[in-house]
Design a protein around this motif. Structure first.
Motif, PDB file in Angstrom:
ATOM      1  N   SER A  37      65.945  18.341  66.618  1.00 13.11           N
ATOM      2  CA  SER A  37      65.512  17.662  67.843  1.00 13.11           C
ATOM      3  C   SER A  37      66.049  18.384  69.062  1.00 13.11           C
ATOM      4  O   SER A  37      67.215  18.811  69.087  1.00 13.11           O
ATOM      5  N   GLN A  49      61.750  21.654  70.706  1.00  8.80           N
ATOM      6  CA  GLN A  49      61.278  21.332  69.370  1.00  8.80           C
ATOM      7  C   GLN A  49      61.636  19.884  69.032  1.00  8.80           C
ATOM      8  O   GLN A  49      62.544  19.309  69.617  1.00  8.80           O
ATOM      9  N   HIS A  66      62.042  15.983  68.740  1.00  3.07           N
ATOM     10  CA  HIS A  66      62.021  14.896  69.709  1.00  3.07           C
ATOM     11  C   HIS A  66      62.652  15.318  71.043  1.00  3.07           C
ATOM     12  O   HIS A  66      63.725  15.923  71.069  1.00  3.07           O
ATOM     13  N   ASP A  78      55.241  23.273  67.494  1.00  4.69           N
ATOM     14  CA  ASP A  78      54.112  22.404  67.142  1.00  4.69           C
ATOM     15  C   ASP A  78      54.556  21.052  66.597  1.00  4.69           C
ATOM     16  O   ASP A  78      53.718  20.169  66.391  1.00  4.69           O
ATOM     17  N   ASP A  79      55.868  20.864  66.405  1.00  8.00           N
ATOM     18  CA  ASP A  79      56.365  19.557  65.970  1.00  8.00           C
ATOM     19  C   ASP A  79      56.943  18.737  67.124  1.00  8.00           C
ATOM     20  O   ASP A  79      57.545  17.686  66.904  1.00  8.00           O
ATOM     21  N   GLN A 109      57.678  16.202  70.117  1.00  7.13           N
ATOM     22  CA  GLN A 109      57.244  14.843  70.452  1.00  7.13           C
ATOM     23  C   GLN A 109      57.999  14.402  71.704  1.00  7.13           C
ATOM     24  O   GLN A 109      59.197  14.151  71.651  1.00  7.13           O
ATOM     25  N   TRP A 169      54.230   8.543  72.344  1.00 10.04           N
ATOM     26  CA  TRP A 169      54.532   9.933  72.018  1.00 10.04           C
ATOM     27  C   TRP A 169      53.458  10.860  72.579  1.00 10.04           C
ATOM     28  O   TRP A 169      52.267  10.561  72.493  1.00 10.04           O
ATOM     29  N   GLN A 202      52.373  14.668  71.827  1.00 11.15           N
ATOM     30  CA  GLN A 202      52.627  15.746  70.889  1.00 11.15           C
ATOM     31  C   GLN A 202      52.114  17.077  71.423  1.00 11.15           C
ATOM     32  O   GLN A 202      51.587  17.162  72.526  1.00 11.15           O
ATOM     33  N   ALA A 203      52.315  18.132  70.646  1.00 12.41           N
ATOM     34  CA  ALA A 203      52.177  19.494  71.156  1.00 12.41           C
ATOM     35  C   ALA A 203      50.803  19.783  71.735  1.00 12.41           C
ATOM     36  O   ALA A 203      50.686  20.301  72.856  1.00 12.41           O
TER      37      ALA A 203
END
Length: 271
Positions: A76, A131, A133, A152-153, A155, A193, A195-196
């Protein structure tokens, strides 16, 4: 990204060992400073001590630094505030949220914000490598930088409003500047959230890459930025930062003044 070749010499009052105890490390290699959140076992949760260290790092940067990379160890980037701050006991030796409500909260929060404001100084360019969270204070720390490269992960979430609070660590203006007031309100008001793929699409992130390629992507971007002459990049950043507060005519005048300064400098002509 591999560790820089050498560590900065601390400036007056700086204590790198103490900074690392709070969860942040500074390394300097030539024109690049790397600031690393280094408490992965706590998902790089933030505290007032960490914020004081970040503010001190901003003051301690050598004048040779042109580019600052903000990164984090672990899965995170930052899970936000240390949850102990939400308890009645708080963090030992620190003001609790109750203390902020009953004491001089304005002054205390102004002190916290210093950790989030120096990243946009005109003499440096800052790049956040994000990267996993990036929540609340973590989201706002990523927003503090000029540019964001995300895995890409990633959030992002701004949870303050759904907890009955507001984002107060200097993150609201860059968020609105990037995505507009309506989208910013929706993100903050719902706490959802981001995301990417969406982060890139709405302008929160400059680029998203596979997590394994994050460090390499930041290194490539850093090299490209450092290829430009420093004074030209400083002038360009100042022009772009000020554009939102100027009329077209005022911006054109600012462009002319900046260009004349550059031409004089390149020609070796004094003022």
């Amino acid at each position: 990204m591999s560790s820089p070749a050498r560590t900065t010499q601390p400036g007056p009052g700086a204590d790198p060992a103490e900074w690392e105890q709070t969860g942040v490390r500074l390394e300097v290699a030539d024109a690049v400073a790397t600031v690393t959140l280094c408490r992965p076992e706590r998902r790089n949760a933030q505290s007032p001590a960490l914020w004081r260290a970040l503010a001190a790092i901003g003051r301690a940067l050598p004048g040779s630094v042109r580019l600052v990379v903000l990164r984090a160890e672990g899965i995170s980037f930052s899970a936000g505030l240390d949850r102990a701050m939400f308890t009645p006991e708080g963090i030992p030796g620190e003001s609790s949220l109750l203390d902020l409500a009953t004491g001089d909260g304005d002054a205390a929060i102004a002190g916290f914000q210093q950790a989030f404001t120096w990243w946009r100084r005109p003499d440096i360019v800052s790049v956040a490598a994000v990267q996993g969270h990036a929540v609340g204070a973590g989201f706002q720390l990523a927003l503090a930088c000029d540019l964001r490269v995300v895995a890409d992960d990633v959030q992002f979430a701004m949870r303050e409003t759904v907890l009955g609070l507001v984002p107060d660590l200097a993150g609201t203006k860059p968020l609105v500047d990037l995505v507009g007031p309506a989208r910013a309100l929706e993100i903050c008001g719902t706490g959802r959230w981001v995301q990417a793929e969406e982060a890139v699409r709405i302008g929160l992130a400059n680029v998203a890459v596979p997590a394994a390629e994050l460090d390499a992507a930041v290194a490539d971007l850093s090299a490209a930025l450092l290829a430009a002459p420093r004074d030209a990049l400083v002038e360009t950043k100042a022009l772009l930062q000020g554009a939102g507060g100027r009329s077209h005519e005022e911006q054109q005048a600012a462009e002319r003044a900046a260009q004349v300064r550059r031409l004089r400098d390149l020609a070796g002509v004094g003022e």
